[in-house]
Every structure is written in C-alpha cells, then in structure tokens.
Design a protein around this motif. Structure first.
Motif, PDB file in Angstrom:
ATOM      1  N   ARG A  25       0.797  -1.225   0.000  1.00 50.46           N
ATOM      2  CA  ARG A  25       0.000   0.000   0.000  1.00 50.46           C
ATOM      3  C   ARG A  25       0.829   1.274   0.000  1.00 50.46           C
ATOM      4  O   ARG A  25       0.290   2.367  -0.135  1.00 50.46           O
ATOM      5  CB  ARG A  25      -0.927  -0.003   1.221  1.00 50.46           C
ATOM      6  N   SER A  82      -1.434   5.043  -0.544  1.00 56.20           N
ATOM      7  CA  SER A  82      -2.781   4.769  -1.058  1.00 56.20           C
ATOM      8  C   SER A  82      -2.701   4.105  -2.428  1.00 56.20           C
ATOM      9  O   SER A  82      -3.476   4.421  -3.336  1.00 56.20           O
ATOM     10  CB  SER A  82      -3.605   6.052  -1.137  1.00 56.20           C
ATOM     11  N   SER A 120      -3.330   1.835  -5.275  1.00 57.07           N
ATOM     12  CA  SER A 120      -4.488   1.053  -5.699  1.00 57.07           C
ATOM     13  C   SER A 120      -4.195   0.490  -7.074  1.00 57.07           C
ATOM     14  O   SER A 120      -3.791   1.227  -7.982  1.00 57.07           O
ATOM     15  CB  SER A 120      -5.727   1.947  -5.747  1.00 57.07           C
TER      16      SER A 120
END
Length: 181
Positions: A62, A84, A86
């Motif tokens: 992550r 963050s 993704s």
C-alpha cells in the motif's frame, strides 16, 4: 543520486535517529503545513515506530516510503512517500513529501517527485499519481507543476493541519495511457 549531494532510497528503521534530528530542527518551519504532532513524534523512539509502521504498509503493497539523504553523511534531509496505492482499473497512488529547510529551492523535491513518478510508472505500473497542498502553499504547488502535475480540483476542509480543517488544492500527474494489466 537525484541531485548533487542527495540520494533517495527506501527508508530503514536505522534512519529513525536521523529523521528525529531533522524533524526537530525543522519543526517550526514545517508547522504551518503539518498536522499536530505529539512530542514523541520528534524522538528516535517515535520515528522508529513511525518507520516500522511505514514498512508494514510497504510490505502490504500500500505504500512506497523513501528517505532523501545527503551523500557521504547519510543524514536525512527529507522524505517522500507514495501511498494509497491502488491497482486494478484505478492504478493510482498519492504522494506526500517534505524537505529540510536548508535544502529548499535546490530542486530536491522536484527531482524526488520525478523519481517517484518513474517508479510508479515503470515498477508499479500505475496510471496516475495525485497530491494535495494547502491552498496557500505556493512553493509546493510550484514543485508539483515543475514535476508535471496539473491541478484538477479543490477539496474543502480536506485535512486537519496546524490546528484547523484546511482546504487543499488537488493535483495529479497522468503517467501513461496503457490499459491495466
């Protein structure tokens, strides 16, 4: 080396003492741009716990945390984190950074952003990287523009910074147009 005299590498637990010293030295300079921090944050123990948490996030896929260090001495002069993260159809991450006041205006933050964007594109296969700055943080907005970021929005009361909920300008850099793998 990303600029003359400074390199960038993955953060290590052994960086805790140096990070604590650098953060203490820059505390007043960074206060207008940072959330409230406890006294423990500015200690070696606090930084050790913080780095261990960053490394756990890294191990979970992550976060990609990096430290900026003076070549020769290994003294930390900043950090940049791609978080963050993704994958899937979004393929995006958010970047945050800080630089020791003594190193501002030398192109260090821009060079670090460019390197993190290269890693995001070439190693992680991300499509975009985003960042936010306080509305009045013109220096950071210039850094983002130099690194190819474009403003795309405004987020009211986005983060609690320096004692209040503060509006932020949102920026992104698109890295490529290929379909996700």
């Amino acid at each position: 080396m990303i600029i003359d005299g400074v390199g960038m590498r993955g953060v290590r637990v052994e960086d805790a003492a140096g990070l604590a010293d650098t953060l203490k030295r820059n505390r007043a300079y960074m206060a207008p741009f940072e959330p409230w921090r406890s006294e423990v944050f500015y200690t070696e123990e606090g930084q050790r716990a913080r780095v261990e948490a960053l490394l756990a996030e890294r191990d979970g896929g992550r976060l990609a945390p990096y430290v900026l260090v003076e070549t020769g001495t290994g003294t930390p002069v900043g950090m940049i984190n791609l978080g963050s993260i993704s994958l899937g159809p979004f393929r995006s991450g958010g970047v945050g950074y800080w630089v020791d006041q003594a190193w501002t205006g030398k192109g260090l933050a821009t060079a670090a952003l460019e390197e993190v964007c290269r890693i995001a594109r070439d190693e992680l296969g991300l499509h975009r990287v985003e960042a936010g700055t306080l509305v009045d943080n013109l220096a950071s907005q210039r850094v983002l523009a130099k690194a190819g970021f474009r403003q795309y929005g405004l987020a009211p009361q986005y983060l609690h910074i320096n004692g209040a909920w503060r509006d932020h300008r949102l920026f992104q850099r698109l890295l490529h147009d290929e379909a996700p793998l």
